[in-house]
Design a protein around this motif. Sequence first.
Motif, PDB file in Angstrom:
ATOM      1  N   THR A   1     -19.654  32.162  -8.534  1.00 12.13           N
ATOM      2  CA  THR A   1     -18.724  32.730  -7.665  1.00 12.13           C
ATOM      3  C   THR A   1     -17.904  33.917  -7.689  1.00 12.13           C
ATOM      4  N   PHE A   2     -19.131  34.685  -8.759  1.00 11.21           N
ATOM      5  CA  PHE A   2     -18.752  36.214  -9.381  1.00 11.21           C
ATOM      6  C   PHE A   2     -18.348  37.339  -7.457  1.00 11.21           C
ATOM      7  N   SER A   3     -19.663  36.794  -7.164  1.00  9.59           N
ATOM      8  CA  SER A   3     -19.547  38.297  -6.237  1.00  9.59           C
ATOM      9  C   SER A   3     -18.195  38.099  -4.881  1.00  9.59           C
ATOM     10  N   ARG A   4     -17.306  36.892  -5.153  1.00  9.85           N
ATOM     11  CA  ARG A   4     -16.562  36.785  -3.664  1.00  9.85           C
ATOM     12  C   ARG A   4     -15.029  37.217  -4.424  1.00  9.85           C
ATOM     13  N   TYR A   5     -15.488  37.484  -5.950  1.00  8.24           N
ATOM     14  CA  TYR A   5     -13.650  38.485  -6.299  1.00  8.24           C
ATOM     15  C   TYR A   5     -13.870  40.104  -6.164  1.00  8.24           C
ATOM     16  N   THR A   6     -12.702  40.493  -5.748  1.00  7.09           N
ATOM     17  CA  THR A   6     -12.220  42.239  -5.968  1.00  7.09           C
ATOM     18  C   THR A   6     -12.652  41.673  -7.660  1.00  7.09           C
TER      19      THR A   6
ATOM     20  N   GLY B   1       5.329  46.075 -24.393  1.00  3.18           N
ATOM     21  CA  GLY B   1       6.475  46.699 -23.360  1.00  3.18           C
ATOM     22  C   GLY B   1       6.314  47.460 -22.002  1.00  3.18           C
ATOM     23  N   LYS B   2       5.839  47.987 -22.522  1.00  2.00           N
ATOM     24  CA  LYS B   2       5.199  48.655 -20.282  1.00  2.00           C
ATOM     25  C   LYS B   2       4.942  48.019 -19.710  1.00  2.00           C
ATOM     26  N   GLU B   3       4.503  48.256 -18.175  1.00  2.00           N
ATOM     27  CA  GLU B   3       4.539  47.228 -17.448  1.00  2.00           C
ATOM     28  C   GLU B   3       2.942  47.412 -17.064  1.00  2.00           C
ATOM     29  N   ARG B   4       1.908  46.301 -16.829  1.00  2.00           N
ATOM     30  CA  ARG B   4       0.740  46.931 -16.225  1.00  2.00           C
ATOM     31  C   ARG B   4       0.857  48.197 -15.430  1.00  2.00           C
ATOM     32  N   GLU B   5      -1.232  49.077 -15.825  1.00  2.00           N
ATOM     33  CA  GLU B   5      -0.660  49.907 -13.949  1.00  2.00           C
ATOM     34  C   GLU B   5      -2.133  49.603 -13.461  1.00  2.00           C
ATOM     35  N   PHE B   6      -1.917  49.270 -12.809  1.00  2.00           N
ATOM     36  CA  PHE B   6      -3.471  49.509 -11.660  1.00  2.00           C
ATOM     37  C   PHE B   6      -4.636  50.425 -12.251  1.00  2.00           C
ATOM     38  N   VAL B   7      -5.731  50.592 -12.456  1.00  2.00           N
ATOM     39  CA  VAL B   7      -6.764  51.773 -12.468  1.00  2.00           C
ATOM     40  C   VAL B   7      -7.932  52.238 -11.858  1.00  2.00           C
ATOM     41  N   ALA B   8      -8.304  50.449 -11.604  1.00  2.00           N
ATOM     42  CA  ALA B   8      -9.454  51.041 -10.410  1.00  2.00           C
ATOM     43  C   ALA B   8     -10.048  49.682 -10.180  1.00  2.00           C
ATOM     44  N   ALA B   9     -10.526  49.513  -9.028  1.00  2.00           N
ATOM     45  CA  ALA B   9     -11.131  48.523  -8.158  1.00  2.00           C
ATOM     46  C   ALA B   9     -12.281  48.262  -7.943  1.00  2.00           C
ATOM     47  N   ILE B  10     -12.594  47.442  -7.215  1.00  2.00           N
ATOM     48  CA  ILE B  10     -14.142  47.578  -6.596  1.00  2.00           C
ATOM     49  C   ILE B  10     -14.424  46.057  -5.804  1.00  2.00           C
TER      50      ILE B  10
ATOM     51  N   GLY C   1     -19.094  43.452  -3.012  1.00  2.00           N
ATOM     52  CA  GLY C   1     -20.965  43.417  -2.388  1.00  2.00           C
ATOM     53  C   GLY C   1     -20.372  45.131  -3.574  1.00  2.00           C
ATOM     54  N   GLY C   2     -19.874  45.735  -3.350  1.00  2.00           N
ATOM     55  CA  GLY C   2     -19.315  47.168  -4.460  1.00  2.00           C
ATOM     56  C   GLY C   2     -19.767  47.958  -3.872  1.00  2.00           C
ATOM     57  N   SER C   3     -19.426  48.343  -2.302  1.00  2.00           N
ATOM     58  CA  SER C   3     -19.369  49.260  -1.541  1.00  2.00           C
ATOM     59  C   SER C   3     -17.848  50.410  -1.500  1.00  2.00           C
ATOM     60  N   ILE C   4     -17.449  48.877  -1.523  1.00  2.00           N
ATOM     61  CA  ILE C   4     -15.657  49.988  -1.742  1.00  2.00           C
ATOM     62  C   ILE C   4     -14.921  50.167  -3.555  1.00  2.00           C
ATOM     63  N   LYS C   5     -15.099  51.362  -3.422  1.00  2.00           N
ATOM     64  CA  LYS C   5     -13.738  51.125  -5.009  1.00  2.00           C
ATOM     65  C   LYS C   5     -12.918  52.230  -4.687  1.00  2.00           C
ATOM     66  N   TYR C   6     -12.108  51.612  -5.645  1.00  2.00           N
ATOM     67  CA  TYR C   6     -10.197  52.160  -5.597  1.00  2.00           C
ATOM     68  C   TYR C   6     -10.281  52.893  -6.955  1.00  2.00           C
ATOM     69  N   TYR C   7      -9.783  53.880  -6.404  1.00  2.00           N
ATOM     70  CA  TYR C   7      -9.130  54.238  -8.019  1.00  2.00           C
ATOM     71  C   TYR C   7      -7.380  55.011  -8.523  1.00  2.00           C
ATOM     72  N   ALA C   8      -6.700  54.785  -9.490  1.00  2.00           N
ATOM     73  CA  ALA C   8      -5.102  55.646  -9.803  1.00  2.00           C
ATOM     74  C   ALA C   8      -5.832  56.883  -9.811  1.00  2.00           C
ATOM     75  N   ASP C   9      -4.877  57.880  -8.897  1.00  2.00           N
ATOM     76  CA  ASP C   9      -4.986  59.163  -8.539  1.00  2.00           C
ATOM     77  C   ASP C   9      -5.402  60.353 -10.141  1.00  2.00           C
ATOM     78  N   SER C  10      -4.618  58.851 -10.979  1.00  2.00           N
ATOM     79  CA  SER C  10      -4.659  59.726 -12.584  1.00  2.00           C
ATOM     80  C   SER C  10      -6.011  59.652 -12.710  1.00  2.00           C
ATOM     81  N   VAL C  11      -6.872  59.052 -12.565  1.00  2.00           N
ATOM     82  CA  VAL C  11      -8.450  58.748 -13.255  1.00  2.00           C
ATOM     83  C   VAL C  11      -9.402  59.361 -12.374  1.00  2.00           C
TER      84      VAL C  11
ATOM     85  N   ILE D   1     -15.673  53.039 -11.578  1.00  2.00           N
ATOM     86  CA  ILE D   1     -16.014  51.507 -11.510  1.00  2.00           C
ATOM     87  C   ILE D   1     -17.449  51.186 -10.839  1.00  2.00           C
ATOM     88  N   SER D   2     -18.129  50.213 -11.710  1.00  2.00           N
ATOM     89  CA  SER D   2     -18.938  49.369 -10.960  1.00  2.00           C
ATOM     90  C   SER D   2     -19.281  48.279 -11.313  1.00  2.00           C
TER      91      SER D   2
END
Length: 115
Positions: free
Chosen positions: A28-33, A42-51, A54-64, A70-71
Amino acid sequence: QVQLVESGGGLVQAGGSLRLSCAASGRTFSRYTMGWFRQDPGKEREFVAAISQGGSIKYYADSVKGRFTISRDNAKNMVSLQMNSLKPEYTDVYYCSAARTTNYWGQGTQVTVSS
């Protein structure tokens, strides 16, 4: 439930590139974002990128934005993060994430960028 295994981390000079990969188990890999996060000890986990599933929408942290891409390949149950123009401040442990009703995490892969 899904199990995630990251690979591709290592040591790279500033300005160089790395490609991280995340292999996922299950049918069921295709069902997951899918996403990538980074964390210093010692620091908080930070978001980098997401997809999206279906791979049609991508999100990125401003810093990257403009540096990382991401693919995903649902036929191979894999998600990748192409990292270009790396800077020392990008040194971190990078984690692969699968999200649906809950989040799942890989063990992480170390990325070290030398100056």
